[in-house]
Enzyme design. Structure first.
Site, PDB file in Angstrom:
ATOM      1  N   PRO A   1      -3.528  -4.605  13.416  1.00  0.00           N
ATOM      2  CA  PRO A   1      -3.661  -5.643  14.446  1.00  0.00           C
ATOM      3  C   PRO A   1      -4.563  -5.253  15.603  1.00  0.00           C
ATOM      4  O   PRO A   1      -4.991  -6.126  16.358  1.00  0.00           O
ATOM      5  CB  PRO A   1      -2.214  -5.863  14.910  1.00  0.00           C
ATOM      6  CG  PRO A   1      -1.519  -4.576  14.616  1.00  0.00           C
ATOM      7  CD  PRO A   1      -2.143  -4.073  13.352  1.00  0.00           C
TER       8      PRO A   1
ATOM      9  N   GLY B   1      -7.428  -3.378  14.977  1.00  0.00           N
ATOM     10  CA  GLY B   1      -8.654  -2.912  14.344  1.00  0.00           C
ATOM     11  C   GLY B   1      -8.633  -1.466  13.896  1.00  0.00           C
ATOM     12  O   GLY B   1      -9.630  -0.765  14.041  1.00  0.00           O
TER      13      GLY B   1
ATOM     14  N   TYR C   1       3.360   4.972   0.432  1.00  0.00           N
ATOM     15  CA  TYR C   1       3.052   5.748   1.620  1.00  0.00           C
ATOM     16  C   TYR C   1       3.676   7.129   1.500  1.00  0.00           C
ATOM     17  O   TYR C   1       4.884   7.295   1.640  1.00  0.00           O
ATOM     18  CB  TYR C   1       3.575   5.067   2.882  1.00  0.00           C
ATOM     19  CG  TYR C   1       3.007   3.693   3.165  1.00  0.00           C
ATOM     20  CD1 TYR C   1       1.793   3.284   2.637  1.00  0.00           C
ATOM     21  CD2 TYR C   1       3.702   2.804   3.983  1.00  0.00           C
ATOM     22  CE1 TYR C   1       1.283   2.022   2.905  1.00  0.00           C
ATOM     23  CE2 TYR C   1       3.198   1.545   4.267  1.00  0.00           C
ATOM     24  CZ  TYR C   1       1.991   1.154   3.722  1.00  0.00           C
ATOM     25  OH  TYR C   1       1.496  -0.098   3.996  1.00  0.00           O
TER      26      TYR C   1
ATOM     27  N   HIS D   1       2.195  -5.105  -3.210  1.00  0.00           N
ATOM     28  CA  HIS D   1       1.268  -4.420  -2.307  1.00  0.00           C
ATOM     29  C   HIS D   1      -0.179  -4.860  -2.512  1.00  0.00           C
ATOM     30  O   HIS D   1      -0.928  -5.042  -1.554  1.00  0.00           O
ATOM     31  CB  HIS D   1       1.378  -2.910  -2.514  1.00  0.00           C
ATOM     32  CG  HIS D   1       1.066  -2.124  -1.292  1.00  0.00           C
ATOM     33  ND1 HIS D   1       1.615  -0.892  -1.043  1.00  0.00           N
ATOM     34  CD2 HIS D   1       0.265  -2.375  -0.230  1.00  0.00           C
ATOM     35  CE1 HIS D   1       1.170  -0.425   0.113  1.00  0.00           C
ATOM     36  NE2 HIS D   1       0.337  -1.309   0.621  1.00  0.00           N
TER      37      HIS D   1
ATOM     38  N   GLY E   1      -7.315   0.975  15.229  1.00  0.00           N
ATOM     39  CA  GLY E   1      -7.508   1.843  16.380  1.00  0.00           C
ATOM     40  C   GLY E   1      -8.693   1.488  17.245  1.00  0.00           C
ATOM     41  O   GLY E   1      -8.731   1.853  18.421  1.00  0.00           O
TER      42      GLY E   1
END
Length: 392
Positions: free
Chosen positions: A265, A267, A120, A184, A269
Site C-alpha cells: 500500500p 509502494g 512466506y 495466492h 517502501g
C-alpha cells in the site's frame, strides 16, 4: 478491547526455524507480492449485496478507536497487518520474540485482521502468526494463502493439494479454522471453478470461513464467485500503482460486493519517503533489485509522487506513508490495506494513518497533481508478472 500485554516465552524459541529456511534462495519463482524488505518494513510489508449497503463503516473496536470495515460479510479492522515481512524473504528474519511483540502490539492498537501465507518462509510466517495470536485467537481474523508447491517450486492449486496444505496451515496457525483463505496466484493448469469448489468443501467442513483470490483478473473473479462467493481480492494497489482501477478488478469487486485488500500500500517502501535515487538494493537479498521501478533512474524519475505526498502530509501534520494509507482508505469503504512492519515505531505510524482525514479538496488536489506525473517502471519484473492473472 482489553488493555493487556503479552510476554513472549524465551524458553520456547523457534529462531532456528526462521533462519535456516529461505524460500527465495531455493526458488526463483515467487512474485513480488510475497516478500517485503526488512529495511523498509514501515511501509510494506489477502455474500453479494448492493453497493449502497456497503457505504457505512461500522462501530469502532473497543477503546482503540480503530473502526471496522466489511470485506464481503467478513468484518475486520479498517487497517490490517501484513505479517510476511517480519519473517523476511529479504535478508535475515526478525527475532521471533520481536515479531510476536509487534503483532501483539498491533492487536493492542485495534488491528483485528492479520495476513500471512504458507509460502512466506516457507511456513515460518504462519508459525509466527500462530504463536503471536493464539492468546486472543477469537478476537482476530487470520488470512492465509495456498497455491504454491514448495517442493516442486511452482504453482499448484489442484484440489487434492489444497486439502493437503490446509492441514499444515491450520497446525502452524494453532487454530481450527482459517477466516480467509486466498488462492495466492491463479494456477493456469487448474480451472478456477475447481479451486473454488475445493474451498467450498473446506468451508462446509468449517476449516475455512471465507474464500479469497490474490492477483486475479476480473474474469477469474466472476467465474470463481459463481461457485463459491469470493469475500476478498488481494492485489497491489497504491497511489502510484493504479492497475486495479484500469483492469476492472475494483469495478467487479464493487459490483459483486467483494472486499479489496491492497498489498504494497505504500509502494513497497517507496512512498514512505525513505528511499531516494541513491538507494541501492542487494541483488542477493532484495528482489526489488530486479524491478525496473527500483532502478536508480526510475527512483529519481518517480520522486514527484513522494514530493506530492510530502506536500499533503505537511498540511495534515502527518507523514507521507500516512497520507498514502489514508488515500487508500478514502477510495472505498470496503478497502482494507495491510501494511507490514517489524518496528514498533513504524507500526504506530501505520496505525496513525486511520486518524488522517483527507478532505474532498485534498483528494482532488492529489488526483490533479498525480495526473501530471508519469510513473516509470513496471511494478514487478517479467518473471513475477507472468504469474499475475491478466486474462480478459
Amino acid at each position: 478491547m482489553k488493555n493487556r500485554k503479552y510476554a513472549t516465552d524465551p524458553n520456547n524459541r523457534d529462531d532456528g526455524a526462521f533462519s535456516r529456511r529461505n524460500f527465495m534462495a531455493r526458488s526463483g519463482f515467487l512474485g513480488a507480492g510475497l516478500i517485503v524488505a526488512p529495511a523498509l518494513l514501515s511501509a510494506c510489508s489477502d455474500q453479494p449485496q448492493s453497493t449502497s449497503s456497503r457505504s457505512d463503516e461500522v462501530a469502532s473496536t473497543g477503546g482503540s478507536g480503530m473502526k471496522t470495515r466489511k470485506l464481503g460479510e467478513l468484518e475486520v479492522s479498517e487497517m490490517g497487518a501484513g505479517a510476511m515481512s517480519i519473517s523476511a524473504n529479504y535478508g535475515p528474519p526478525a527475532d521471533i520474540n520481536q515479531g510476536i511483540r509487534v503483532l501483539r502490539e498491533a492487536h493492542e492498537g485495534g488491528v483485528s485482521f492479520f495476513d500471512t501465507a504458507e509460502v512466506y518462509g516457507p511456513h515460518t510466517s504462519e508459525e509466527l502468526v500462530g504463536r503471536a495470536l493464539e492468546p486472543f485467537r477469537d478476537e482476530v481474523r487470520i488470512a492465509t494463502k495456498f497455491g504454491f508447491d514448495s517442493e516442486a517450486s511452482g504453482l499448484n492449486s489442484r484440489p487434492d493439494h489444497i486439502r493437503k496444505v490446509v492441514e499444515g496451515s491450520l497446525k502452524r496457525l494453532r487454530t481450527d479454522r482459517i477466516d480467509l483463505y486466498y488462492q495466492h496466484r491463479v494456477d493456469p493448469d487448474v480451472p478456477i471453478e475447481d479451486v473454488a469448489g475445493a474451498v467450498k468443501e473446506l468451508i462446509a467442513e468449517g476449516k475455512v470461513l471465507h474464500f479469497g483470490l490474490s492477483e486475479p483478473s476480473a474474469r477469474t473473479i466472476r467465474r470463481a464467485h459463481v461457485v463459491q462467493p469470493v469475500t476478498a481480492v488481494q492485489t497491489e494497489y497504491s497511489l502510484m500503482e493504479r492497475d486495479p482501477e484500469k483492469n476492472g478488478v475494483l469495478a467487479i469487486c464493487e459490483e459483486l460486493g467483494i472486499g479489496f485488500v491492497p498489498w504494497g500500500p505504500v509502494g513497497m517502501g517507496y512512498l514512505t519517503g525513505k528511499i531516494s535515487a541513491r538507494s541501492r538494493f542487494d541483488p542477493k537479498t532484495d528482489i526489488r533489485s530486479t524491478f525496473d521501478r527500483f532502478s536508480p533512474e526510475n527512483l529519481a524519475a518517480n520522486m514527484p509522487v513522494v514530493d506530492l505526498l510530502r506536500r499533503i502530509s505537511e498540511n495534515e501534520n502527518s507523514t507521507p506513508s500516512q497520507v498514502a494509507l489514508a488515500w487508500l482508505l478514502a477510495q472505498k469503504p470496503w478497502i482494507v490495506p495491510i501494511p507490514g512492519t517489524r518496528n514498533l515505531k513504524h507500526l504506530n505510524e501505520n496505525l496513525g494513518a486511520t486518524k488522517v482525514q483527507l478532505s474532498p479538496g485534498d483528494l482532488g488536489d492529489i488526483e490533479t497533481a498525480f495526473a501530471e506525473i508519469e510513473v516509470r517502471g513496471g511494478r514487478m519484473n517479467e518473471m513475477q508478472m507472468e504469474m499475475v492473472d491478466q486474462t480478459v
